[in-house]
Design a protein around this motif. Structure first.
Motif, PDB file in Angstrom:
ATOM      1  N   VAL A  57     -17.523   2.014  22.266  1.00 24.15           N
ATOM      2  CA  VAL A  57     -18.187   2.209  23.560  1.00 24.15           C
ATOM      3  C   VAL A  57     -18.192   0.872  24.299  1.00 24.15           C
ATOM      4  O   VAL A  57     -18.866  -0.076  23.903  1.00 24.15           O
ATOM      5  N   SER A  58     -17.401   0.817  25.365  1.00 24.66           N
ATOM      6  CA  SER A  58     -17.123  -0.458  26.021  1.00 24.66           C
ATOM      7  C   SER A  58     -17.609  -0.454  27.469  1.00 24.66           C
ATOM      8  O   SER A  58     -17.203   0.388  28.260  1.00 24.66           O
ATOM      9  N   LEU A  59     -18.494  -1.397  27.794  1.00 26.69           N
ATOM     10  CA  LEU A  59     -18.915  -1.598  29.177  1.00 26.69           C
ATOM     11  C   LEU A  59     -17.951  -2.603  29.799  1.00 26.69           C
ATOM     12  O   LEU A  59     -17.809  -3.728  29.317  1.00 26.69           O
ATOM     13  N   GLY A  60     -17.266  -2.191  30.861  1.00 27.67           N
ATOM     14  CA  GLY A  60     -16.234  -3.033  31.450  1.00 27.67           C
ATOM     15  C   GLY A  60     -16.774  -4.025  32.463  1.00 27.67           C
ATOM     16  O   GLY A  60     -17.668  -3.699  33.256  1.00 27.67           O
ATOM     17  N   ILE A  61     -16.239  -5.227  32.435  1.00 30.08           N
ATOM     18  CA  ILE A  61     -16.560  -6.253  33.425  1.00 30.08           C
ATOM     19  C   ILE A  61     -15.254  -6.640  34.113  1.00 30.08           C
ATOM     20  O   ILE A  61     -14.330  -7.137  33.471  1.00 30.08           O
ATOM     21  N   ASN A  62     -15.191  -6.377  35.410  1.00 28.46           N
ATOM     22  CA  ASN A  62     -13.976  -6.607  36.195  1.00 28.46           C
ATOM     23  C   ASN A  62     -14.240  -7.766  37.159  1.00 28.46           C
ATOM     24  O   ASN A  62     -15.009  -7.619  38.107  1.00 28.46           O
ATOM     25  N   LEU A  63     -13.630  -8.899  36.922  1.00 28.58           N
ATOM     26  CA  LEU A  63     -13.867 -10.086  37.747  1.00 28.58           C
ATOM     27  C   LEU A  63     -12.951 -10.155  38.965  1.00 28.58           C
ATOM     28  O   LEU A  63     -12.875 -11.184  39.628  1.00 28.58           O
ATOM     29  N   LEU A  64     -12.280  -9.034  39.250  1.00 28.09           N
ATOM     30  CA  LEU A  64     -11.316  -9.009  40.346  1.00 28.09           C
ATOM     31  C   LEU A  64     -11.786  -8.021  41.410  1.00 28.09           C
ATOM     32  O   LEU A  64     -12.702  -7.240  41.168  1.00 28.09           O
ATOM     33  N   PRO A  65     -11.210  -8.055  42.602  1.00 30.49           N
ATOM     34  CA  PRO A  65     -11.684  -7.168  43.670  1.00 30.49           C
ATOM     35  C   PRO A  65     -11.579  -5.692  43.288  1.00 30.49           C
ATOM     36  O   PRO A  65     -10.711  -5.302  42.508  1.00 30.49           O
ATOM     37  N   ALA A  66     -12.469  -4.878  43.877  1.00 33.40           N
ATOM     38  CA  ALA A  66     -12.507  -3.444  43.562  1.00 33.40           C
ATOM     39  C   ALA A  66     -11.406  -2.667  44.280  1.00 33.40           C
ATOM     40  O   ALA A  66     -11.168  -1.507  43.967  1.00 33.40           O
ATOM     41  N   GLN A 111     -32.832   1.500  28.929  1.00 36.61           N
ATOM     42  CA  GLN A 111     -33.849   2.509  29.265  1.00 36.61           C
ATOM     43  C   GLN A 111     -33.379   3.908  28.915  1.00 36.61           C
ATOM     44  O   GLN A 111     -34.163   4.766  28.517  1.00 36.61           O
ATOM     45  N   ASN A 112     -32.083   4.161  29.056  1.00 35.74           N
ATOM     46  CA  ASN A 112     -31.545   5.506  28.817  1.00 35.74           C
ATOM     47  C   ASN A 112     -31.053   5.718  27.390  1.00 35.74           C
ATOM     48  O   ASN A 112     -30.473   6.747  27.067  1.00 35.74           O
ATOM     49  N   GLY A 113     -31.275   4.726  26.548  1.00 36.22           N
ATOM     50  CA  GLY A 113     -30.956   4.872  25.131  1.00 36.22           C
ATOM     51  C   GLY A 113     -29.484   4.878  24.799  1.00 36.22           C
ATOM     52  O   GLY A 113     -29.077   5.359  23.740  1.00 36.22           O
ATOM     53  N   SER A 114     -28.624   4.376  25.704  1.00 40.27           N
ATOM     54  CA  SER A 114     -27.203   4.286  25.333  1.00 40.27           C
ATOM     55  C   SER A 114     -26.875   2.832  24.998  1.00 40.27           C
ATOM     56  O   SER A 114     -27.311   1.907  25.683  1.00 40.27           O
ATOM     57  N   THR A 115     -26.147   2.659  23.911  1.00 44.38           N
ATOM     58  CA  THR A 115     -25.889   1.322  23.382  1.00 44.38           C
ATOM     59  C   THR A 115     -24.404   0.989  23.443  1.00 44.38           C
ATOM     60  O   THR A 115     -23.587   1.721  22.892  1.00 44.38           O
ATOM     61  N   PRO A 116     -24.050  -0.109  24.103  1.00 42.86           N
ATOM     62  CA  PRO A 116     -22.632  -0.488  24.101  1.00 42.86           C
ATOM     63  C   PRO A 116     -22.245  -1.165  22.784  1.00 42.86           C
ATOM     64  O   PRO A 116     -23.022  -1.930  22.221  1.00 42.86           O
ATOM     65  N   ASP A 117     -21.051  -0.869  22.300  1.00 45.64           N
ATOM     66  CA  ASP A 117     -20.517  -1.605  21.150  1.00 45.64           C
ATOM     67  C   ASP A 117     -19.982  -2.959  21.602  1.00 45.64           C
ATOM     68  O   ASP A 117     -19.988  -3.932  20.865  1.00 45.64           O
ATOM     69  N   VAL A 118     -19.514  -2.974  22.862  1.00 47.39           N
ATOM     70  CA  VAL A 118     -18.809  -4.163  23.330  1.00 47.39           C
ATOM     71  C   VAL A 118     -18.919  -4.277  24.851  1.00 47.39           C
ATOM     72  O   VAL A 118     -18.985  -3.273  25.558  1.00 47.39           O
ATOM     73  N   LEU A 119     -18.983  -5.523  25.328  1.00 48.72           N
ATOM     74  CA  LEU A 119     -18.879  -5.820  26.761  1.00 48.72           C
ATOM     75  C   LEU A 119     -17.488  -6.414  26.946  1.00 48.72           C
ATOM     76  O   LEU A 119     -17.191  -7.473  26.374  1.00 48.72           O
ATOM     77  N   THR A 120     -16.652  -5.741  27.707  1.00 54.07           N
ATOM     78  CA  THR A 120     -15.233  -6.102  27.742  1.00 54.07           C
ATOM     79  C   THR A 120     -14.785  -6.587  29.113  1.00 54.07           C
ATOM     80  O   THR A 120     -14.886  -5.852  30.101  1.00 54.07           O
ATOM     81  N   PHE A 121     -14.277  -7.808  29.147  1.00 52.93           N
ATOM     82  CA  PHE A 121     -13.674  -8.331  30.375  1.00 52.93           C
ATOM     83  C   PHE A 121     -12.257  -7.770  30.485  1.00 52.93           C
ATOM     84  O   PHE A 121     -11.384  -8.103  29.684  1.00 52.93           O
ATOM     85  N   ALA A 122     -12.069  -6.907  31.485  1.00 55.02           N
ATOM     86  CA  ALA A 122     -10.777  -6.269  31.706  1.00 55.02           C
ATOM     87  C   ALA A 122     -10.733  -5.910  33.189  1.00 55.02           C
ATOM     88  O   ALA A 122     -11.316  -6.602  33.998  1.00 55.02           O
TER      89      ALA A 122
END
Length: 257
Positions: free
Chosen positions: A20-29, A74-85
């Motif tokens: 379960v990966s929360l994505g971090i995008n450092l580039l324009p949307a 708050q919503n009880g969902s847990t990320p396995d990883v924070l991913t820069f992509a």
């Protein structure tokens, strides 16, 4: 359909390799910014997605990430990883090292068991601040699709100066604190055979992997639609054969079919 990701936070998504990966995008949307223009990129070709928006600032990334992590807790969902992509090369952001610092602090505050991963094409690892930042994350995932200079110009299409030897030396400097990620595929591009699963490509690549001595190797093949439609997935058998070769060197390997 190729994909352009929201910025600066997207997901969470389920990653084949990371959970379960929360994505971090450092580039324009609204477009793609990358030092590679890979013919297999799920975001499409650089020229088709020139961004008009600016890069998210360090502060925008930090506040958006904190808001999402608070919401997940708050919503009880847990990320396995924070991913820069996301839409290109994350280490190209001028404040990448500071953003890594913020992310590690937020991870420790909200989800201390989550890993921080960076998916990088390795083009900026020669920069001391980028090198140090990558050395601090849990999963420093560095791309090395081939050690064939001619092939890399067709497959990855670096947009600036690129030396495979310098990339290998840069990876070696991590002293094992990196994961090498390699795309294996087949098919053609503009009449050229793109199959890199044969010994001609695998054996020199394996020699470089042994030299780098990473803590893990990730091999994978095409999963999503590519901008060029003549490319094909490597087969399970081909990927398994390459993985077996890696295991013979005592380096752990994961395979994503």
């Amino acid at each position: 359909m190729t994909v352009i990701y929201p910025s600066p936070i997207f997901g969470p998504v389920h990653s084949r390799r990371l959970g379960v990966s929360l994505g971090i995008n450092l580039l324009p949307a609204d477009g793609k910014v990358c030092t590679f223009d890979c013919i297999y990129c799920e975001c499409g070709f650089n020229a088709d997605h020139r961004p008009k928006q600016s890069l998210p600032t360090r502060e925008e990334v930090r506040s958006a990430l904190e808001a999402r992590l608070q919401d997940m807790r708050q919503n009880g969902s847990t990320p396995d990883v924070l991913t820069f992509a996301g839409n290109g090369e994350p280490t190209a952001h001028p404040h990448f090292p500071e953003i890594i610092e913020d992310t590690l602090a937020l991870r420790d505050k909200y989800f201390p068991n989550a890993k921080v991963s960076v998916l990088s094409n390795s083009t900026f690892i020669h920069r001391p601040a980028v090198f140090e930042a990558l050395n601090r994350v849990d999963n420093n995932i560095l791309k090395l699709d081939t050690v064939d200079e001619e092939y890399v110009r067709v497959l990855d299409r670096p947009t600036g100066r690129y030396s495979i030897r310098e990339i290998i030396e840069g990876m070696k400097a991590f002293k094992g604190n990196c994961i090498v990620q390699t795309m294996f595929l087949k098919g053609g591009y503009k009449g050229q055979d793109m199959d890199n699963t044969s010994d001609k490509f695998v054996l020199p690549w394996l020699k470089a992997v042994k030299e780098i001595a990473p803590r893990q190797v990730m091999i994978y093949t095409i999963d999503r639609e590519t901008p060029d439609h003549d490319l094909q997935k490597a087969t399970h058998e081909e990927l398994d054969r390459i993985a077996a070769r890696v295991r013979e060197t005592d380096i752990p390997v994961s395979v994503s079919y």
